[in-house]
Scaffold this active site. Structure first.
Site, short mmCIF file in Angstrom:
data_model
loop_
_atom_site.label_atom_id
_atom_site.label_comp_id
_atom_site.label_asym_id
_atom_site.label_seq_id
_atom_site.Cartn_x
_atom_site.Cartn_y
_atom_site.Cartn_z
N MET A 321 7.20 -36.69 -9.80
CA MET A 321 5.87 -36.76 -9.18
C MET A 321 5.86 -37.88 -8.16
SD MET A 321 4.09 -36.29 -12.86
CE MET A 321 5.70 -36.61 -13.60
N ASP A 322 5.60 -37.52 -6.91
CA ASP A 322 5.58 -38.52 -5.84
C ASP A 322 4.31 -38.32 -5.02
OD1 ASP A 322 6.27 -40.55 -4.18
OD2 ASP A 322 7.84 -39.47 -3.11
N ALA A 323 3.18 -38.58 -5.65
CA ALA A 323 1.88 -38.40 -4.98
C ALA A 323 0.96 -39.57 -5.23
CB ALA A 323 1.22 -37.11 -5.48
#
Length: 468
Positions: A321-323
């Site tokens: 997850m890269d948000a």
């Protein structure tokens, strides 16, 4: 006259906003809070005049219509109610038409000019005084002046970058800029919105290289997703075969995973903004199953991450997850319920990996809040401080692993895959803090839930901390 003057003043917004926003961007980069607040006040003043004028229209119209009431033609309640209903419908249509169609199709500046022209034309129809036509001509002149002389929407602020492409999408303002990396040569960077972070990196020099080491970014957060499974004891790289990336941008991490774990690895890359995916294909050599038959199991999905995982997600060894880069934190991807959904889509030895950006001066409150939330779902959560970019990588394991930091060290000592060994060495030696487990006693905030996730409040506190 009120409507006409509102349109006329609106026509000056793109021209005057340009220097104000450029000044604001510079003050954010320098963390000059006083200047930033001054720029913010300037923007508020810029919009205040047309907004106040338009707010006068409804009560003014009601007063005019009440003349009929005085003459016994209509009731005051019916008159006020009809105009209020008309105003509400107009607000709904204007909001959705602007956000969902006009800005993605023609951009912010052209949308503003279109609204200005529309208001002036409506006013001219009512006035029937063609002297006001001069206002329309001035706004049209401003449109041609700003669209033909201004050039780029704004400069790329990433330390000597050269802007090569830009686009406004339904979700982001997107910039593609090139720079020179001391170790890797020419570098292509994805920059979004506020311009204070790089979201994807590509090195054209290694386009034809088959060596996974060439895909590393030199200690950036993207490099660490592939080493997250090694908190499990005696983990063999051959057991890692599936990966879902939520917030994949232009595909930096999926490309690394594919190169390290083999062409038969299953990869689902989820990115909500189709325009970013298109930029990835154009500038970052993003090649998945749709345009490269040698990667049949690598698919890119233009979807919201949580919706996609709920409706289409499979089972994965790694879910990344890269948000979470501030100040754009989607709260629905930061709650207990979301991480429970992620856990449900992991294999028994799967891991959930979160890239959490730090604030200025190493402020890790965002990472602590996210790790504390993950700890409500995962039996253990581990923290890696990246070698570059000042980020934290949070790793939630699907089952207890004991001393995960020791497992990571021992897996590094026996690692036979050079690229994995390199990144694990960075994690163990070059981070701001040792690789460690996040304990329940480390939690300083209540876990985020779908019902209560004060993400904006936390980010605001990080920003206002710079004023002190």
């Amino acid at each position: 006259k009120i409507i006409t003057w509102a349109g006329f003043i609106t026509g000056f917004i793109p021209l005057l906003a340009d220097p104000i926003l450029r000044f604001s961007q510079g003050t954010i980069a320098r963390v000059a809070v006083g200047s930033f607040l001054g720029a913010l006040f300037g923007v508020l003043i810029l919009f205040a005049a047309p907004v106040i004028l338009m707010a006068m229209v409804s009560p003014f119209a009601i007063r005019l219509q009440l003349r009929k009431v005085e003459n016994g033609i209509a009731s005051a309640g019916r008159t006020a109610g009809s105009l209020s209903a008309l105003s509400t419908v107009g607000s709904i249509v204007g909001t959705f038409l602007t956000v969902l169609y006009l800005i993605p199709e023609i951009g912010t500046a052209r949308t503003t000019y279109l609204i200005a022209v529309f208001l002036i034309v409506v006013g001219l129809i009512g006035l029937r005084d063609w002297r006001y036509l001069l206002m329309l001509l001035v706004v049209v002149g401003l449109f041609f002046y700003t669209t033909t002389t201004r050039g780029n929407i704004k400069t790329a602020d990433c330390g000597g970058c050269t802007l090569i492409d830009e686009q406004e999408s339904a979700y982001n303002y997107i910039q593609i800029a090139t720079s020179e990396n001391q170790s890797y040569g020419p570098q292509v960077n994805l920059i979004l919105n506020e311009g204070q972070a790089i979201h994807s990196i590509y090195h054209p020099r290694f386009e034809q290289s088959n060596n996974p080491l060439d895909l590393l970014t030199g200690g950036g957060p993207w490099d660490y997703f592939t080493v997250a499974p090694y908190f499990f004891p005696d983990r063999d790289p051959s057991t890692v075969k599936s990966f879902a990336m939520l917030g994949s941008a232009t595909g930096t991490v999926p490309k690394q995973f594919l190169a390290i774990y083999g062409a038969d690895a299953k990869i689902d890359a989820v990115e909500i903004d189709p325009a970013i995916i298109a930029m990835g294909r154009k500038h970052f050599q993003l090649r998945d199953a749709s345009d490269d038959p040698t990667h049949p199991n690598y698919k890119t999905h233009p979807e919201d991450a949580r919706y996609w995982l709920t409706t289409q997600g499979g089972s994965y060894d790694v879910i990344g997850m890269d948000a979470y880069h501030q100040p754009y934190i989607p709260f629905h991807l930061a709650t207990v319920e979301f991480f429970q959904l992620v856990k449900n889509h992991l294999t028994p030895d799967g891991v959930a990996v979160v890239n959490a950006g730090k604030g200025p001066d190493g402020d890790d409150r965002l990472g602590v809040a996210l790790a504390g939330t993950m700890r409500q779902v995962f039996p253990q959560v581990f923290v890696i401080d990246t070698a570059g970019f000042g980020n934290q990588i949070l790793v939630g394991v699907n089952r207890p692993v004991g001393d995960g930091a020791l497992n990571f060290q021992r897996n590094f000592e026996r690692m036979q895959v050079p690229v994995l060994s390199t990144v694990m060495d960075w994690a163990l030696r070059l981070g701001a803090a040792p690789v460690h487990e996040f304990l329940p006693t480390d939690a300083r905030y209540a876990a985020f839930t779908d019902d209560k996730a004060p993400v904006e409040q936390l980010i605001d506190s990080l920003i206002f901390a710079q004023i002190k």
